[in-house]
Scaffold this motif. Sequence first.
Motif, PDB file in Angstrom:
ATOM      1  N   ARG A 177      -1.804   0.494  -8.533  1.00 37.62           N
ATOM      2  CA  ARG A 177      -1.672  -1.166  -8.108  1.00 37.62           C
ATOM      3  C   ARG A 177      -0.999  -2.241  -8.737  1.00 37.62           C
ATOM      4  N   GLY A 178      -0.668  -2.739  -8.200  1.00 39.17           N
ATOM      5  CA  GLY A 178       0.342  -4.299  -9.172  1.00 39.17           C
ATOM      6  C   GLY A 178       1.868  -3.320  -9.104  1.00 39.17           C
ATOM      7  N   MET A 179       1.770  -2.299  -8.757  1.00 37.17           N
ATOM      8  CA  MET A 179       3.331  -1.220  -8.973  1.00 37.17           C
ATOM      9  C   MET A 179       4.339  -2.299  -7.723  1.00 37.17           C
ATOM     10  N   TRP A 180       5.473  -2.361  -8.214  1.00 43.90           N
ATOM     11  CA  TRP A 180       7.111  -3.061  -7.371  1.00 43.90           C
ATOM     12  C   TRP A 180       7.071  -1.366  -6.758  1.00 43.90           C
ATOM     13  N   ARG A 181       7.852  -1.929  -5.679  1.00 43.44           N
ATOM     14  CA  ARG A 181       8.083  -1.341  -4.015  1.00 43.44           C
ATOM     15  C   ARG A 181       9.903  -1.567  -4.289  1.00 43.44           C
ATOM     16  N   PRO A 182      10.726  -0.987  -4.698  1.00 47.80           N
ATOM     17  CA  PRO A 182      11.829  -1.533  -3.787  1.00 47.80           C
ATOM     18  C   PRO A 182      12.424  -1.099  -2.390  1.00 47.80           C
ATOM     19  N   ASN A 183      13.177  -2.552  -1.846  1.00 49.94           N
ATOM     20  CA  ASN A 183      13.393  -2.853  -0.656  1.00 49.94           C
ATOM     21  C   ASN A 183      12.202  -2.200   0.182  1.00 49.94           C
ATOM     22  N   GLY A 184      10.992  -2.884  -0.493  1.00 52.50           N
ATOM     23  CA  GLY A 184       9.570  -3.067   0.440  1.00 52.50           C
ATOM     24  C   GLY A 184       8.960  -1.362   1.289  1.00 52.50           C
ATOM     25  N   GLY A 185       9.893  -0.593   0.563  1.00 52.42           N
ATOM     26  CA  GLY A 185       9.542   0.520   0.741  1.00 52.42           C
ATOM     27  C   GLY A 185      10.243   1.558   1.855  1.00 52.42           C
ATOM     28  N   TYR A 186      11.551   0.976   1.509  1.00 49.96           N
ATOM     29  CA  TYR A 186      12.366   1.821   2.603  1.00 49.96           C
ATOM     30  C   TYR A 186      13.538   2.401   1.567  1.00 49.96           C
ATOM     31  N   ASP A 187      14.263   3.437   2.231  1.00 47.19           N
ATOM     32  CA  ASP A 187      14.923   3.474   1.630  1.00 47.19           C
ATOM     33  C   ASP A 187      16.589   2.976   2.183  1.00 47.19           C
ATOM     34  N   THR A 188      17.840   3.449   1.084  1.00 42.14           N
ATOM     35  CA  THR A 188      18.631   2.624   1.669  1.00 42.14           C
ATOM     36  C   THR A 188      19.124   3.314   3.432  1.00 42.14           C
ATOM     37  N   ASN A 189      18.461   4.483   4.307  1.00 45.61           N
ATOM     38  CA  ASN A 189      18.970   4.811   5.557  1.00 45.61           C
ATOM     39  C   ASN A 189      17.547   4.046   5.879  1.00 45.61           C
ATOM     40  N   GLY A 190      17.015   3.206   6.036  1.00 46.34           N
ATOM     41  CA  GLY A 190      16.289   2.836   6.681  1.00 46.34           C
ATOM     42  C   GLY A 190      14.911   3.606   6.625  1.00 46.34           C
ATOM     43  N   LEU A 191      14.727   4.558   6.327  1.00 44.57           N
ATOM     44  CA  LEU A 191      13.454   6.078   6.184  1.00 44.57           C
ATOM     45  C   LEU A 191      12.407   5.355   5.267  1.00 44.57           C
ATOM     46  N   ARG A 192      11.703   5.344   5.888  1.00 47.07           N
ATOM     47  CA  ARG A 192      10.307   4.714   4.824  1.00 47.07           C
ATOM     48  C   ARG A 192       9.815   5.826   3.610  1.00 47.07           C
ATOM     49  N   TYR A 193       9.922   5.431   2.643  1.00 47.58           N
ATOM     50  CA  TYR A 193       8.820   6.402   1.190  1.00 47.58           C
ATOM     51  C   TYR A 193       7.467   5.240   1.378  1.00 47.58           C
ATOM     52  N   SER A 194       6.743   4.649   2.062  1.00 45.45           N
ATOM     53  CA  SER A 194       5.660   4.269   1.328  1.00 45.45           C
ATOM     54  C   SER A 194       4.942   4.639   3.072  1.00 45.45           C
ATOM     55  N   ALA A 195       3.451   5.061   2.473  1.00 42.93           N
ATOM     56  CA  ALA A 195       1.851   5.017   3.478  1.00 42.93           C
ATOM     57  C   ALA A 195       1.422   4.727   3.798  1.00 42.93           C
ATOM     58  N   ASN A 196       0.141   3.963   4.741  1.00 47.70           N
ATOM     59  CA  ASN A 196      -0.615   3.287   4.761  1.00 47.70           C
ATOM     60  C   ASN A 196      -1.369   4.720   4.944  1.00 47.70           C
ATOM     61  N   LEU A 197      -2.936   4.441   5.176  1.00 53.36           N
ATOM     62  CA  LEU A 197      -4.190   4.621   4.038  1.00 53.36           C
ATOM     63  C   LEU A 197      -5.208   4.178   4.252  1.00 53.36           C
ATOM     64  N   SER A 198      -5.837   4.725   5.268  1.00 52.17           N
ATOM     65  CA  SER A 198      -7.302   3.642   5.597  1.00 52.17           C
ATOM     66  C   SER A 198      -8.350   4.708   5.800  1.00 52.17           C
ATOM     67  N   LEU A 199      -8.747   4.830   4.371  1.00 46.32           N
ATOM     68  CA  LEU A 199     -10.582   5.387   3.988  1.00 46.32           C
ATOM     69  C   LEU A 199     -11.117   5.060   4.532  1.00 46.32           C
ATOM     70  N   GLU A 200     -12.944   5.120   4.639  1.00 47.50           N
ATOM     71  CA  GLU A 200     -13.962   4.993   5.259  1.00 47.50           C
ATOM     72  C   GLU A 200     -15.226   6.203   4.922  1.00 47.50           C
ATOM     73  N   TYR A 201     -15.488   6.208   3.427  1.00 50.67           N
ATOM     74  CA  TYR A 201     -16.265   6.992   3.380  1.00 50.67           C
ATOM     75  C   TYR A 201     -18.085   7.310   3.752  1.00 50.67           C
ATOM     76  N   TYR A 202     -18.271   8.320   4.434  1.00 52.30           N
ATOM     77  CA  TYR A 202     -19.606   8.412   4.701  1.00 52.30           C
ATOM     78  C   TYR A 202     -20.721   8.535   3.686  1.00 52.30           C
ATOM     79  N   LEU A 203     -21.532   8.149   3.044  1.00 45.70           N
ATOM     80  CA  LEU A 203     -21.899   8.639   2.332  1.00 45.70           C
ATOM     81  C   LEU A 203     -23.098   9.322   2.655  1.00 45.70           C
ATOM     82  N   LYS A 204     -24.046  10.255   1.647  1.00 43.41           N
ATOM     83  CA  LYS A 204     -25.569  10.973   1.886  1.00 43.41           C
ATOM     84  C   LYS A 204     -26.868  10.322   1.838  1.00 43.41           C
ATOM     85  N   ASP A 205     -26.708   9.122   1.423  1.00 45.93           N
ATOM     86  CA  ASP A 205     -27.854   8.100   1.494  1.00 45.93           C
ATOM     87  C   ASP A 205     -27.788   6.653   2.514  1.00 45.93           C
TER      88      ASP A 205
END
Length: 619
Positions: A440-468
Amino acid sequence: MRSGTSFFNWTICKKTALRFWPVWAAYFVIWLIILPLNGLMLISVQASSTIRDIGYMEGFACRTVPGTVGLSLTLAVAFGLLSAMAAFSHLYNSRPANFFGALPVRREGLFLTHYLTGLAFLVVPNLAIALLVLVIEAIGGWVSIQGLLFWLAVTCGEGFLFYSMAVFCAMFTGHLLALPVFYGVLNVLAAGLCTLFTAICRAFYYGYSGSGGLIYRAAQAFTPVWRLNASVYSTYRSAEGSGVPSMAPVGEVITEPSFTFQGLNLVGMYAGAAAVLVLASFFLYRARRLESAGDVVSVKPMKPVFKYGVALCSGLAFGMATTVFLNTGEIGLMVGIVVWGVAGYFVAQMLLDKSFRVFKKWKGAVAVAGVFVALFCVVGFDLTGYETRVPNPDDVDSVYFSGMDPAGLGDSGDYVSTITTDQGQIKLLMDLHQAAIGQRGMWRPNGGYDTNGLRYSANLSLEYYLKDGSTLSRSYTIWLDPEEVDQEGSAAWLVQQLYNDRDLYWEVYGFDNMDHFLDEEGWWMEQARYDYYRYNDEGPGVQQYYYGKNAQALYEAVKEDFLAGRIGVRRVDGGWDRNYEREIYFSAVGSEGQGTSLRIFVQDTASSTLAALETLEQG
């Protein structure tokens, strides 16, 4: 002996209808053009057509008439407001308000007379149009009572709803121009608050994934325009040979025409809610003071609600807009909300007092600012523990996760969207969740892309279904340092472990789905299309199609490579040649026309696939 109490005054009704005749006349003419005149034109076209049974009138009666319910909604919203403004216009000027108050007619009679007169502006034209359409259908030789009654029920029901909403809003104001504003706000309030709530939470709560299903459904239910537009419609399946497209599934023959109507129950429910609004409007009208004519808010207990409601909505809406335009960040958003909230408070006070001299009432503005600051402290310091909450593994039944595309190959495996009950995968996902919280709050240089235009950040969505039975949802953009891909416990290492899970990606690519259908009777591998293009070559690319047994053989070679870890391989730190595009697109179809597909990038390590391609090329 006649009753001494009258609940309807015919003279007032007639005078109101004649005075505001352009409202109901315009409504009638619009529908006259859309339906009866359209039907007459089709009768003329059908009579001059050299082809019999072309189905003009069937299409008009069974599709055009019930199909105009979408337009019914638009007209109900617009003319419901205009009718209420006309019927209750006497409330917004002191002279007519005093005049009607001095008449020997009780408040109950005045309200019902004006209300029913305004409602007649909508209902009577609808009945007249329905009668004209029925006559035209009879002349044209195709009468559809079902389609006509569906149109009439929806149009009258929606007109009753939005007219009643406008009348309800009319009871709260003594200013004619304030009525459309209140009416518009009432129609979008739930959806607007849901949108603002979501936007604000995303700005302040790290990991917020959006409003839950319950909030979304509630916002939709309390926004009739939204819900009705999505839920009210009809479908008509004509018999074969009628001249009208049957809209039947492939291979199905329709011998008898049939209707499907959707949304009538919903219209009925909203009509019931409108009846409650009418009752509330009646009591408000009976208690209304004649001196309130000209006031923006005519009901005294509602003045604080108006004042602080304007402050809240203006602060959130304009604060968010300012942040979007100026890109001010979280602190700027807080300042913008407070500034616009205070400004909204003073504007509302000016409207209530009809004066610019309102700054002496500064205590309310301080209260608005104090409430906003208190909310900022709650979310800013995460006093609810929202941002750091990770469920106990023993409480998790399953996890739905999606995203993860820093190592995209441009094929079916790029985007993960699956639900897992595997404890090993759940443990990895929870560790990745914990790693995301630590960023949280970490600075991501170049918006999450390297100098060759490749991403080094991943989008992740999680939805936990709990036993209750409860759920917990979060969404993140996770920083992945390629140099930490072999460092156990790092975010890059955790994502790489998911990439290495061949069972997971077997499902993500859709091999299970493809095999399932190919095992079903009547399904076959339709084709395999091989595309090859090298970016540094000047020559044309290659596109080759394979069918039948050849396509099946190529598919089996791809599966062999995949199970051996030679194709569909992903690395957070790269590890493949991006100077070429080489992929195979498989498609399978069933005897009833349905199909499925799979696209996979062919890497240099895919020895079985490359050998199969070479054999097919030579053969």
